[in-house]
Design a protein around this motif. Structure first.
Motif, short mmCIF file in Angstrom:
data_model
loop_
_atom_site.label_atom_id
_atom_site.label_comp_id
_atom_site.label_asym_id
_atom_site.label_seq_id
_atom_site.Cartn_x
_atom_site.Cartn_y
_atom_site.Cartn_z
N TRP A 178 0.83 -1.21 0.00
CA TRP A 178 0.00 0.00 0.00
C TRP A 178 0.86 1.25 0.00
N PHE A 179 0.33 2.31 -0.52
CA PHE A 179 0.90 3.67 -0.48
C PHE A 179 2.10 3.86 -1.40
N GLN A 344 5.38 11.41 6.55
CA GLN A 344 5.29 10.23 5.68
C GLN A 344 3.83 9.87 5.43
N THR A 345 2.98 10.06 6.44
CA THR A 345 1.57 9.73 6.25
C THR A 345 0.89 10.72 5.32
N VAL A 346 1.09 12.02 5.57
CA VAL A 346 0.39 13.02 4.75
C VAL A 346 0.87 12.96 3.31
N PHE A 347 2.14 12.75 3.09
CA PHE A 347 2.63 12.67 1.72
C PHE A 347 2.11 11.40 1.03
N LEU A 348 2.31 10.25 1.66
CA LEU A 348 2.08 8.99 0.94
C LEU A 348 0.69 8.41 1.14
N ALA A 349 0.09 8.61 2.33
CA ALA A 349 -1.18 7.93 2.59
C ALA A 349 -2.38 8.87 2.58
N GLY A 350 -2.19 10.14 2.88
CA GLY A 350 -3.31 11.07 2.92
C GLY A 350 -3.59 11.55 4.34
N VAL B 90 -3.88 -0.61 9.20
CA VAL B 90 -2.67 -0.31 8.43
C VAL B 90 -2.46 1.20 8.35
N ASN B 91 -3.53 1.93 8.04
CA ASN B 91 -3.41 3.39 7.92
C ASN B 91 -2.92 4.02 9.20
N GLY B 92 -3.45 3.55 10.33
CA GLY B 92 -3.09 4.13 11.62
C GLY B 92 -1.76 3.64 12.14
N LYS B 93 -1.02 2.88 11.34
CA LYS B 93 0.31 2.37 11.71
C LYS B 93 0.25 1.44 12.91
N ILE B 120 -0.60 -7.85 2.78
CA ILE B 120 -0.77 -6.41 2.62
C ILE B 120 0.31 -5.74 3.47
N VAL B 121 1.11 -4.89 2.84
CA VAL B 121 2.24 -4.26 3.54
C VAL B 121 2.09 -2.75 3.51
N ASP B 122 2.42 -2.12 4.62
CA ASP B 122 2.48 -0.65 4.67
C ASP B 122 3.76 -0.22 3.96
N GLY B 123 3.62 0.47 2.82
CA GLY B 123 4.78 0.84 2.02
C GLY B 123 5.34 2.21 2.34
N ARG B 124 4.91 2.83 3.44
CA ARG B 124 5.41 4.18 3.71
C ARG B 124 6.92 4.18 3.90
N ASN B 125 7.45 3.16 4.56
CA ASN B 125 8.90 2.99 4.56
C ASN B 125 9.21 1.87 3.58
N SER B 126 9.67 2.25 2.38
CA SER B 126 9.76 1.25 1.32
C SER B 126 10.82 0.20 1.61
N ASN B 127 11.86 0.58 2.35
CA ASN B 127 12.90 -0.41 2.63
C ASN B 127 12.38 -1.47 3.59
N THR B 128 11.72 -1.03 4.65
CA THR B 128 11.13 -1.98 5.58
C THR B 128 10.18 -2.90 4.84
#
Lengths: 383, 369
Positions: A178-179, A344-350, B90-93, B120-128
């Motif tokens: 995701w994201f 990171q959230t506001v940029f990538l997830a909203g 996922v959104n709320g980390k 389903i993976v949280d991609g906000r940190n792409s390396n993780t």
């Protein structure tokens, strides 16, 4: 109170207060404009940092040099090496025997070796499941792990293509990221970098500037004038706050237009969170300078207490969840950690409100804490 | 001549160390940072929170999920009953990944049909995210192997025998801690030297120094030696900590390591003094140090590999002394490199050091106000 008796003609009412504040802000703004190094920190530093990070920093390995040793070329080995050659992740180079490949790995010419032994095809046809020797250079553990992952991808594609009947993968993994489905590391590094830049502008700049006033004695001179402590502090905060917000807009603009990082949340949420963080950073900078009182010490403390933690402990590159528990606790007192999470959230997830509000609240509390502390520390020095 | 240099060195060290606060900032923070950063800076994942949405009642789903529960890499944060529960988590980390198994998982497996396992993976940190996908894939591969063996489905055509040289367990701490030796040594040296001339210029004592019988070379040496003494002391201590506390293997020879440290300090001091002699105020000195320090750290390969950078930036890294020192220190620590193998790293550091020191010495007298 002291101030009013010292300068009764100027008056202590709201008019006098705003006039004094205006004067201080003006003086501070002139000082910023006349010393190129302040403008440098606010605009040149973000520019250089964003350019270097945006273009230079990537955790995505592509064209990894790989030594391939095929002891007996056959149809099966050709299919496997073709898979390596087609992958954009690898740059395979043929070596005649494994000793030569090992030497190349030792010298750093290749990052890994794939070794297909001479009995490979015979065993594949006989169903003997031969082992494919893979050696990677483990010095950079993260890259090594990524290379192993890519190789597993090539290997499973080869298996799927080579075996016509029957599923060789009873469980099929379907991944959804995701994201950031393309896993572009730039998309997560650039927003985090904004936090590092804001830390620099906020804390380092104010720490140095105010420490200089203490060092030269102009701060004491200011304290004996009718100007009150909150006015002095506001006079310092307002110009640097504006400078910092300017730097922020500049950085966000570069992130979105130059590096094509998606901004999925709203700009207003981003600005509000940044204003909170900037106040916290300014508070830390003022506090450092008030306690340190010399530019050398203030500069050192600002780097150590703000910049390096923002770089390493904020979750900007390294995952906080994976740190040992005491260090995770330590990250909780870092404002940068909360700001990076919001960015990171506001940029990538909203606009994901639980994340934004929780972290925003933490920033608010820390900002208030530092500013109140500065207010108290500065008054103490008067006596 | 030597007596004058020693006197000047003594004076520099006193200026730096006699003040309690400035002594504190030179000694304590690097040591605290060594400890904190060495534990914090890791790409290895631990106790990753994940959730499971399992619609399957069969034994196979329990079997594969048990493999995740048994792994120290993952920490089960909750089992879900509805699909709608996934996005907020996922959104709320709250979790970094969700595993989803359909209602026919076990049946499909028993019938020999591919059974999907959705990740389903949280991609906000792409390396993780990338590392996480790798971990999950290896668990699934293991499961597939043992399933194939136990249920007589055709085995795989070939196995991958993965082996890592120099760092068999792929501990990123072995990579990061030697990097921190270079990083902190650079920070300390640069801070000590980059403000040393600027401070005197601001106070006006540098002009006094220039009109003494001291020659520029002597002034230069008097400014270089304190940096060497402090840099060598802190560098050695950090190396000791890396070996004794963090148990990073030191496979190569100490002479190879110290030759690298010596040349690295030479280049770092040279750059620091050059910045300091250009700067008029301490603020400019510190800004200059920063403008050098930040790109130097980023482009050194400390956190992200140089090989991933575009060619233009890769050429730029050739100017970065930290780049060479990191190759030396990681080479000596993990790969056991000897002095002979490290020549390509030694000479650029020496060149950077000599050029920048010469520039600094020249600037002492020729700096235009």
């Amino acid at each position: 109170m002291k101030g009013e008796t010292a300068a009764p003609t100027r008056g202590g009412g709201a008019g006098g207060r705003s006039m004094r504040l205006k004067g201080l802000v003006r003086k501070e703004a002139l000082q910023i404009l006349r010393d190129p190094s302040s403008i440098g920190i606010a605009f040149v530093l973000p520019l250089i940092l964003l350019l270097i990070f945006g273009y230079g920093v990537s955790l995505d390995a592509t064209h990894v040099p790989l030594a391939v040793v095929v002891e007996q070329p056959t149809r099966q080995t050709a299919a496997f090496t073709a898979g390596l050659a087609q992958s954009e992740y690898f740059d395979p180079r043929g070596y005649s025997d494994v000793r030569a490949a090992e030497n190349a790995l030792q010298r750093g010419e290749v990052d890994g070796i794939v070794w297909l032994r001479d009995e490979f095809s015979r065993k594949v046809l006989a169903g003997g499941a031969p082992g494919i020797g893979v050696f990677v250079n483990g010095v950079d553990a993260n890259t090594a792990r990524i290379i192993e992952g890519y190789l597993q991808g090539v290997w499973s594609n080869w298996q799927a293509a080579a075996s016509k009947g029957g599923p060789y993968f009873p469980v099929k993994l379907e991944q959804r990221v995701w994201f950031n489905p393309g896993l572009r590391s730039r998309d997560f590094l650039v927003p985090g970098l904004v936090a590092v830049i804001m830390t620099l502008i906020g804390a380092l700049l104010t720490a140095m500037v105010v420490a200089r006033e203490w060092e030269r004695g102009t701060m004491e001179a200011l304290l004996v004038t009718p100007v009150r402590v909150p006015e002095i502090l506001l006079g310092k905060l307002i110009p640097y706050f504006l400078l910092g917000m300017g730097g922020l807009l500049f950085s966000v603009g570069m992130a979105v237009w130059l590096f094509a990082v998606p901004l999925r949340g709203s700009l207003w949420v981003l600005l509000a969170a940044s204003a909170l963080f900037l106040l916290t950073a300014l508070g830390m900078g003022l506090l450092i300078s008030t306690v340190a009182r010399s530019q050398f010490v203030a500069g050192q403390v600002a780097i150590v207490a703000t910049f390096l933690p923002a770089f390493i402990l904020s979750g900007f590159i390294f995952d906080i969840n994976s740190m040992p528990a005491p260090i995770q606790l330590l990250t909780r007192i870092l404002p940068a950690r909360y700001y990076v999470a919001i960015l990171q959230t506001v940029f990538l997830a909203g606009n994901i409100w639980p994340v934004v509000l929780l972290n925003g609240l933490a920033l608010l509390a820390m900002g208030a804490f530092f500013l109140i502390l500065v207010r108290r520390k500065t008054r103490k020095r008067l006596q | 001549m030597w007596r004058r240099i020693v006197a000047l060195t003594k004076k520099e060290l006193l200026a730096l160390l006699k003040d309690k606060r400035s002594r504190f900032v030179v000694i304590v923070p690097p040591l605290v940072q060594l400890l904190v950063f060495s534990y914090a800076a890791t790409y290895d994942l631990n106790r990753v929170p994940y959730a499971v949405f399992n619609q399957d009642q069969g034994f196979a789903s329990r079997e594969i999920l048990a493999r995740f529960e048994g792994s120290p890499i993952f920490r089960l944060a909750g089992a879900l009953g509805h699909e709608e529960q996934i996005p907020p988590l996922v959104n709320g980390k709250r979790v970094l990944m969700v595993l989803r198994l359909g209602p026919h998982f076990t049946r499909d497996l028993l019938l020999g049909r591919p059974a999907p396992l959705q990740l389903i993976v949280d991609g906000r940190n792409s390396n993780t995210a990338a590392v996480l996908v790798g971990y999950v894939r290896s668990i699934v591969t293991d499961f597939n192997e043992s399933w194939a063996k136990a249920h007589g489905s055709p085995a795989s055509l070939a196995r991958l025998d993965l082996r890592a040289w120099f760092n068999p367990n792929l501990e990123s701490r072995w990579f990061i801690v030697p990097g921190i030796v270079g990083l902190l040594t650079l920070v300390v040296t640069l801070i000590v030297t980059s403000l040393s001339v600027a401070r005197e210029r601001e106070a006006g004592t540098f002009d006094q120094l220039l009109v003494t019988p001291l020659r520029p070379l002597e002034i230069l040496l008097g400014k270089v030696l304190p940096g060497f003494i402090i840099g060598t002391a802190e560098g050695s201590f950090i190396i000791l900590m890396a070996v004794a506390w963090f148990h990073v293997p030191l496979r190569g020879s100490l002479p190879a390591l110290y030759a690298g440290l010596f040349l690295f300090l030479l280049s770092a001091i040279g750059v620091g003094l050059m910045i300091s002699s250009i700067a008029v105020t301490q603020q400019q000195g510190l800004l200059g140090a920063f403008l050098f320090l930040v790109p130097a750290i980023i482009l050194s390969g400390f956190a992200t590999p140089i090989a991933n950078m575009p060619p233009l930036i890769q050429h730029l890294t050739l100017l970065d002394p930290l780049r060479y020192f990191l190759l030396v220190i990681r080479g000596v620590f993990l790969e056991g490199d000897s002095i002979g193998l490290l020549w390509p790293q030694y000479w650029p550091m020496a060149a950077i050091g000599l050029v920048s020191l010469a520039a600094a010495g020249w600037l002492f007298r020729h700096r235009l106000y």
